[in-house]
Design a protein around this motif. Structure first.
Motif, short mmCIF file in Angstrom:
data_model
loop_
_atom_site.label_atom_id
_atom_site.label_comp_id
_atom_site.label_asym_id
_atom_site.label_seq_id
_atom_site.Cartn_x
_atom_site.Cartn_y
_atom_site.Cartn_z
N ARG A 145 0.90 -1.30 -0.07
CA ARG A 145 0.03 -0.02 -0.13
C ARG A 145 0.83 1.27 0.09
O ARG A 145 0.56 2.28 -0.83
CB ARG A 145 -0.78 0.06 1.18
CG ARG A 145 -1.93 1.09 1.33
CD ARG A 145 -2.58 1.48 2.50
NE ARG A 145 -3.37 0.19 3.02
CZ ARG A 145 -3.56 -0.36 4.16
NH1 ARG A 145 -3.11 0.09 4.97
NH2 ARG A 145 -4.15 -1.28 4.27
N TYR A 146 2.00 1.25 0.74
CA TYR A 146 2.60 2.35 1.02
C TYR A 146 3.72 2.41 -0.53
O TYR A 146 3.79 3.54 -0.85
CB TYR A 146 3.78 2.43 2.11
CG TYR A 146 4.75 3.46 2.32
CD1 TYR A 146 4.07 4.61 2.94
CD2 TYR A 146 5.82 3.43 2.00
CE1 TYR A 146 5.12 5.72 3.09
CE2 TYR A 146 6.70 4.64 1.97
CZ TYR A 146 6.41 5.67 2.55
OH TYR A 146 7.02 6.81 2.64
N PHE A 147 3.92 1.48 -0.88
CA PHE A 147 4.93 1.36 -2.32
C PHE A 147 4.02 2.08 -3.19
O PHE A 147 4.45 2.96 -4.03
CB PHE A 147 5.32 0.12 -2.39
CG PHE A 147 5.60 -0.28 -4.01
CD1 PHE A 147 7.01 0.33 -4.42
CD2 PHE A 147 4.98 -0.54 -4.96
CE1 PHE A 147 7.44 0.39 -5.53
CE2 PHE A 147 5.32 -0.89 -6.32
CZ PHE A 147 6.60 -0.47 -6.46
N GLU A 154 6.01 9.76 -6.86
CA GLU A 154 7.21 9.66 -7.41
C GLU A 154 6.97 9.88 -8.96
O GLU A 154 7.83 10.64 -9.67
CB GLU A 154 8.25 8.58 -7.11
CG GLU A 154 8.73 8.52 -5.76
CD GLU A 154 9.75 9.47 -5.46
OE1 GLU A 154 10.38 10.21 -6.33
OE2 GLU A 154 9.46 9.98 -4.26
N PHE A 155 6.26 9.26 -9.54
CA PHE A 155 5.95 9.30 -10.93
C PHE A 155 5.11 10.83 -11.09
O PHE A 155 5.73 11.39 -12.28
CB PHE A 155 4.78 8.27 -11.30
CG PHE A 155 4.24 8.44 -12.73
CD1 PHE A 155 5.10 8.02 -13.73
CD2 PHE A 155 3.08 9.00 -13.25
CE1 PHE A 155 4.92 8.07 -15.25
CE2 PHE A 155 2.73 9.16 -14.44
CZ PHE A 155 3.60 8.63 -15.33
N GLU A 156 4.65 11.30 -10.32
CA GLU A 156 4.10 12.60 -10.46
C GLU A 156 5.22 13.71 -10.41
O GLU A 156 5.29 14.60 -11.23
CB GLU A 156 2.89 12.96 -9.49
CG GLU A 156 1.58 12.33 -9.89
CD GLU A 156 0.64 12.69 -9.02
OE1 GLU A 156 0.80 13.33 -7.86
OE2 GLU A 156 -0.53 11.81 -8.96
N ARG A 157 6.35 13.48 -9.54
CA ARG A 157 7.45 14.33 -9.30
C ARG A 157 8.14 14.18 -10.59
O ARG A 157 8.64 15.37 -10.93
CB ARG A 157 7.94 13.98 -8.11
CG ARG A 157 9.36 14.85 -7.83
CD ARG A 157 10.14 14.20 -6.93
NE ARG A 157 9.77 13.41 -5.89
CZ ARG A 157 9.29 14.03 -4.66
NH1 ARG A 157 9.52 15.20 -4.14
NH2 ARG A 157 8.97 13.04 -3.77
N CYS A 166 13.64 5.24 -11.59
CA CYS A 166 13.71 3.99 -11.97
C CYS A 166 13.10 3.03 -10.74
O CYS A 166 13.11 3.67 -9.69
CB CYS A 166 15.02 3.42 -12.35
SG CYS A 166 16.26 3.49 -11.04
N CYS A 167 12.53 1.86 -11.19
CA CYS A 167 12.04 0.98 -10.10
C CYS A 167 12.81 -0.19 -10.20
O CYS A 167 12.70 -0.66 -11.52
CB CYS A 167 10.45 1.12 -10.11
SG CYS A 167 9.80 0.00 -9.02
N MET A 168 13.15 -0.77 -9.10
CA MET A 168 13.87 -2.22 -9.57
C MET A 168 12.69 -3.34 -8.87
O MET A 168 12.26 -3.18 -7.54
CB MET A 168 15.00 -2.27 -8.48
CG MET A 168 15.75 -3.41 -8.59
SD MET A 168 17.46 -3.30 -8.22
CE MET A 168 17.17 -2.88 -6.36
N MET A 169 12.56 -4.36 -9.62
CA MET A 169 11.78 -5.41 -9.13
C MET A 169 12.87 -6.61 -8.98
O MET A 169 13.42 -7.00 -9.46
CB MET A 169 10.63 -5.84 -10.03
CG MET A 169 9.74 -5.04 -10.70
SD MET A 169 8.35 -4.90 -9.45
CE MET A 169 7.64 -6.25 -9.39
N ILE A 170 12.45 -7.05 -7.59
CA ILE A 170 13.38 -8.19 -7.19
C ILE A 170 12.37 -9.55 -7.09
O ILE A 170 11.45 -9.53 -6.18
CB ILE A 170 14.02 -7.73 -5.70
CG1 ILE A 170 14.91 -6.60 -5.99
CG2 ILE A 170 15.00 -8.90 -5.28
CD1 ILE A 170 15.28 -5.75 -4.84
N ASP A 171 13.15 -10.59 -7.34
CA ASP A 171 12.38 -11.89 -7.19
C ASP A 171 13.47 -12.87 -6.45
O ASP A 171 14.66 -12.75 -6.63
CB ASP A 171 12.10 -12.46 -8.43
CG ASP A 171 11.34 -13.74 -8.14
OD1 ASP A 171 10.48 -13.97 -7.25
OD2 ASP A 171 11.35 -14.63 -9.05
N ILE A 172 12.82 -13.66 -5.72
CA ILE A 172 14.02 -14.56 -4.83
C ILE A 172 13.82 -15.98 -5.58
O ILE A 172 12.51 -16.47 -5.56
CB ILE A 172 13.51 -14.83 -3.22
CG1 ILE A 172 13.42 -13.45 -2.51
CG2 ILE A 172 14.30 -15.89 -2.58
CD1 ILE A 172 13.22 -13.40 -1.15
#
Length: 199
Positions: A145-147, A154-157, A166-172
């Motif tokens: 929710r916070y993300f 951040e997109f609007e800024r 940029c945004c990083m997606m991390i998978d284990i």
């Protein structure tokens, strides 16, 4: 931990009396003798409680209260008016502006301390509710929710200032196998460790 209290009071004698009361009860005090000093403190700090006199040499306490209530950093921070100008009209204006309470300077010290203790307890409960609403209880990192809220901001800024972000997606990898073979407790431990590394 000591609670941080900002006292906005132009009469040094009144501040010294309050300071003595609060020092004896283990509060950390900052002092602003006028509105200019108060605004300077409020720009650079967040307090647990703000005590305002109504009559100040440059602005009145109402203006400071308005400023506080417009700043999202101070959501949930109690504002307590402590003034000799405590007629019903002033009390109502202060409360309508978002003050938590309005006390007379000649009130009993025990009443003042009891009210301060109550509003600080309410603030701690409020802070805990906010924390629970934006943090994941297992990893203690921000939740989805916070993300999503921050991603929108951040997109609007970036659009407004024409900056990239940029945004990083991390998978284990193979995380399901950890849960299936070693159990969910081990899976939880892995999630906490990974979150700690990235934090």
């Amino acid at each position: 931990m000591k609670s941080n209290v900002l006292i906005v009071e132009d009469r040094k004698k009144d501040f010294d009396l309050l300071s003595e009361i609060f020092d004896e009860n283990n509060y950390s005090i900052s002092y602003a003798p006028d509105g200019k000093t108060a605004f300077s403190y409020l720009r650079d700090n967040v307090f647990d409680l703000i005590i305002l006199d109504l009559v100040l040499p440059d602005v009145d306490g109402f203006e400071i209260c308005k400023y506080i209530r417009k700043d999202e950093r101070f959501v949930g921070v109690p504002v307590l008016f402590l003034s000799s100008s405590d007629n019903i009209d002033n009390r109502l204006i202060g409360l309508q502006l978002g003050a938590t309470d309005f006390l007379s300077k000649d009130c009993d010290q025990r009443e003042l301390l009891a009210k301060v203790k109550n509003v600080l307890n309410s603030k701690r409960q409020f802070d805990e509710m906010i924390k629970l609403s934006i943090y994941d209880s297992l990893t203690h990192i921000y939740n989805r929710r916070y993300f999503q809220h921050r991603l929108k901001d951040e997109f609007e800024r970036s659009r407004r200032y024409k900056h990239d972000f940029c945004c990083m997606m991390i998978d284990i990898d193979f995380f399901k196998e950890v849960n299936d073979t070693l159990g969910h407790q081990t899976g939880d431990d892995v999630l906490k460790k990974v979150a700690s590394i990235f934090r």
